[in-house]
Design an enzyme around this catalytic site. Structure first.
Site, PDB file in Angstrom:
ATOM      1  N   TYR A  66      16.890  -8.910  38.112  1.00  0.00           N
ATOM      2  CA  TYR A  66      14.760  -9.338  38.467  1.00  0.00           C
ATOM      3  C   TYR A  66      14.519  -9.833  39.863  1.00  0.00           C
ATOM      4  O   TYR A  66      13.490  -9.895  40.297  1.00  0.00           O
ATOM      5  CB  TYR A  66      15.316 -10.680  37.750  1.00  0.00           C
ATOM      6  N   ASN A 134       7.624  -7.883  34.763  1.00  0.00           N
ATOM      7  CA  ASN A 134       7.984  -8.253  33.701  1.00  0.00           C
ATOM      8  C   ASN A 134       7.778  -9.822  32.482  1.00  0.00           C
ATOM      9  O   ASN A 134       7.828 -10.065  32.349  1.00  0.00           O
ATOM     10  CB  ASN A 134       9.268  -9.157  33.642  1.00  0.00           C
ATOM     11  N   GLU A 135       7.383  -8.215  31.211  1.00  0.00           N
ATOM     12  CA  GLU A 135       6.425  -9.326  30.514  1.00  0.00           C
ATOM     13  C   GLU A 135       5.423 -10.516  31.225  1.00  0.00           C
ATOM     14  O   GLU A 135       5.039 -11.038  29.741  1.00  0.00           O
ATOM     15  CB  GLU A 135       7.782 -10.220  29.511  1.00  0.00           C
ATOM     16  N   ASP A 176       8.048  -6.492  23.813  1.00  0.00           N
ATOM     17  CA  ASP A 176       8.080  -5.558  22.767  1.00  0.00           C
ATOM     18  C   ASP A 176       7.494  -6.817  21.591  1.00  0.00           C
ATOM     19  O   ASP A 176       7.814  -6.682  21.535  1.00  0.00           O
ATOM     20  CB  ASP A 176       9.092  -4.924  21.925  1.00  0.00           C
ATOM     21  N   ARG A 181       2.180  -3.751  22.116  1.00  0.00           N
ATOM     22  CA  ARG A 181       2.999  -2.202  22.558  1.00  0.00           C
ATOM     23  C   ARG A 181       2.104  -1.317  22.495  1.00  0.00           C
ATOM     24  O   ARG A 181       2.238  -0.616  23.806  1.00  0.00           O
ATOM     25  CB  ARG A 181       4.410  -2.384  22.131  1.00  0.00           C
ATOM     26  N   GLU A 233      15.937  -3.426  28.733  1.00  0.00           N
ATOM     27  CA  GLU A 233      16.649  -4.457  28.270  1.00  0.00           C
ATOM     28  C   GLU A 233      16.286  -4.698  27.005  1.00  0.00           C
ATOM     29  O   GLU A 233      16.253  -4.037  25.901  1.00  0.00           O
ATOM     30  CB  GLU A 233      15.786  -6.024  28.114  1.00  0.00           C
ATOM     31  N   TYR A 265      21.683  -5.822  27.949  1.00  0.00           N
ATOM     32  CA  TYR A 265      20.900  -7.721  28.206  1.00  0.00           C
ATOM     33  C   TYR A 265      22.315  -8.743  28.228  1.00  0.00           C
ATOM     34  O   TYR A 265      22.326  -8.257  26.980  1.00  0.00           O
ATOM     35  CB  TYR A 265      19.606  -7.987  27.561  1.00  0.00           C
TER      36      TYR A 265
END
Ligand SMILES: *[C@@H]1O[C@H](CO)[C@@H](O)[C@H](O)[C@H]1NC(C)=O
Ligand SMILES: *[C@@H]1O[C@H](CO)[C@@H](O)[C@H](O)[C@H]1NC(C)=O
Ligand SMILES: *[C@@H]1O[C@H](CO)[C@@H](O)[C@H](O)[C@H]1NC(C)=O
Ligand SMILES: *[C@@H]1O[C@H](CO)[C@@H](O)[C@H](O)[C@H]1NC(C)=O
Ligand SMILES: CC(=O)N[C@H]1CO[C@H](CO)[C@@H](O)[C@@H]1O
Length: 433
Positions: A66, A134-135, A176, A181, A233, A265
């Site tokens: 990460y 990321n997200e 998600d 999405r 993940e 993950y």
């Protein structure tokens, strides 16, 4: 696999409840807010060798790391992973440079920091891809941040090309959130100019099987997708033990014609209980000492968690997804339509002009998420960072399994301090490389 984090030890990289030290930059080094130097997991080759060897036994062919320190020397670890046949997907951002959903911006210091990570990792043949975020987005109205993510990908692709680096794919790792999405994945791939679009899209999914869960739904939305998509993940950990029966679906005929692989993950065991290995028995959360963080030893010889590790390995040994040779493959899908503006669900108007470097989102000027110039009316980045941290520390990790139902971010984002240096393992048949 936060190996040399041991040196930064005694710190509370807590999952929940206790305060998480933030990470900042001083000179050319990272430090935690309690004053210890922070290291990334790809610098201690003794540790990399121990982990790579067991990852190979597991059957993994890629990992995700990460956050890394672009100033560190990654030569030895990257060679160790290459020798084990393991590719790396690396995130370009860190906690200080990530694009924020609240008051999104894409500025020169972010650009410079992302470019530094690319400069370091482009030299390795086993670097498989870069994530620009990321997200970042977790809500419908948070979609106003999407043009900033796309602008980051555009600029990192242009930077890569201007430096004559090889075409290492640049993509994004999404939470998600079922309502968000389909629009998000279409938006990041849409438009007639592929220089503006992502090279790949990936999803952090906390679903558990094909028919009984969302995999079927996820797949229905990507059958005509024009860029690779994979799971960055997958964290299904209830009920215990983890059986990983979903692997058969992911690599089975319904999904493998559309999906390019999965990352599990996560590698190390810690409080959130997603680990595949541990470096020793759990100790008191308050214990301090070399290599102990939040009750878990962070370095040493990895020991498989039983039966989870063997279950995953057994699945991966037997799965034989049918791929396609590059020569036999003639792609025919074109980029999707850019989604239309829908209040509260997708607040970006079609193919809006992407922000240029230095633009910040100004909600007062724009109600349709057309990026605008100027800093007025925006919150500070530090305010949004502390918001993110508060969410992370007040939310139990147990809710992770219901990610898509509750609309919550998955553990790597939620427990902000925890995602540093974590490694997910991936089995992929990466046919776009
Ligand atoms: C650039 O963006 C980052 C992340 O949001 C922020 O921390 C930083 O303060 C911004 N820099 C400038 C000069 O605005
Ligand atoms: C989205 O809406 C929520 C609730 O109204 C609000 O708290 C949040 O700040 C909004 N987010 C953005 C990015 O506008
Ligand atoms: C495509 O996008 C790139 C990057 O934004 C830009 O430099 C280029 O001019 C665009 N090409 C066309 C044909 O618009
Ligand atoms: C996604 O798939 C669902 C059916 O599973 C469908 O109702 C929805 O319209 C799709 N959305 C998009 C944007 O493709
Ligand atoms: C696929 C696989 O190996 N499944 C095993 C997972 O672990 C349980 C408990 O040991 C076994 O019963 C399964 O056969």
């Amino acid at each position: 696999m936060r190996s040399s984090l041991s040196i930064a030890c005694g710190l509370a990289f807590a999952t929940v409840a206790s305060a998480i030290p933030t990470i900042s930059v001083k000179g050319s080094k990272f430090f935690t807010s309690d004053g210890n130097q922070y290291f990334d997991p790809l610098v201690d080759n003794t540790q990399c060798s121990l982990d790579a060897s067991l990852m190979k036994t597991l059957g993994a062919n890629a990992i995700r790391v990460y956050h890394v320190d672009p100033e560190a020397d990654h030569q030895a670890c990257m060679k160790t992973f290459a020798d084990a046949g393991i590719y790396l997907f690396v995130d370009l951002d860190t906690f200080t440079t990530q694009i924020e959903q609240t008051s999104p911006q894409w500025n020169q210091s972010q650009y410079d920091a992302f470019a530094k990570v690319m400069d370091e990792f482009q030299q390795f043949d086993n670097t498989a891809g870069f994530f620009v975020g990321n997200e970042v987005l977790t809500t419908g109205n948070g979609s106003v941040a999407a043009p900033y993510v796309k602008a980051a990908a555009r600029d990192m692709k242009a930077y890569r090309n201007s430096k004559n680096y090889r075409n290492i794919p640049v993509g994004y790792s999404a939470a998600d959130i079922s309502s968000l999405r389909p629009n998000l994945q279409n938006y990041l791939a849409c438009g007639t100019n592929s220089s503006d679009a992502l090279d790949f899209f990936s999803l952090n999914a906390y679903e558990c099987s094909y028919q009984t869960s969302g995999y079927e739904q996820l797949t229905q939305n990507i059958t005509e997708y024009n860029i690779p998509i994979f799971f960055s993940e997958v964290g299904c950990n209830t009920p215990k033990p983890r059986t990983f029966d979903d692997q058969a679906a992911i690599f089975g005929p319904e999904m493998s014609q559309y999906w390019s692989g999965v990352m599990i993950y996560e590698w190390i065991q810690e409080t959130n209980d997603y680990g595949l290995i541990s470096y020793g028995p759990q100790v008191a959360a308050t214990a301090t000492g070399a290599n102990i963080v939040d009750g878990f030893t962070r370095t040493g010889t990895p020991t498989p968690i039983s039966p989870d590790f063997a279950n995953l390995s057994n699945h991966w040994k037997t799965l034989t997804p049918s791929g396609v040779s590059e020569a036999a493959y003639s792609p025919s899908n074109s980029a999707p339509e850019c989604p239309a503006y829908t209040s509260g669900a997708w607040e970006v108007s079609g193919n809006v002009a992407l922000p240029t470097i230095g633009q910040v989102y100004n909600a007062q000027v724009s109600s349709s998420a057309t990026p605008t110039s100027g800093a007025s009316g925006t919150q500070t980045a530090s305010a949004s960072r502390s918001t993110g941290k508060a969410t992370g520390s007040s939310t139990g990790s147990a809710s992770a399994a219901t990610t898509s139902q509750t609309g919550m971010a998955s553990p790597s984002r939620k427990i902000a301090g925890m995602s540093v240096g974590l490694v997910t393992v991936m089995l992929g048949f990466i046919w776009w490389l």
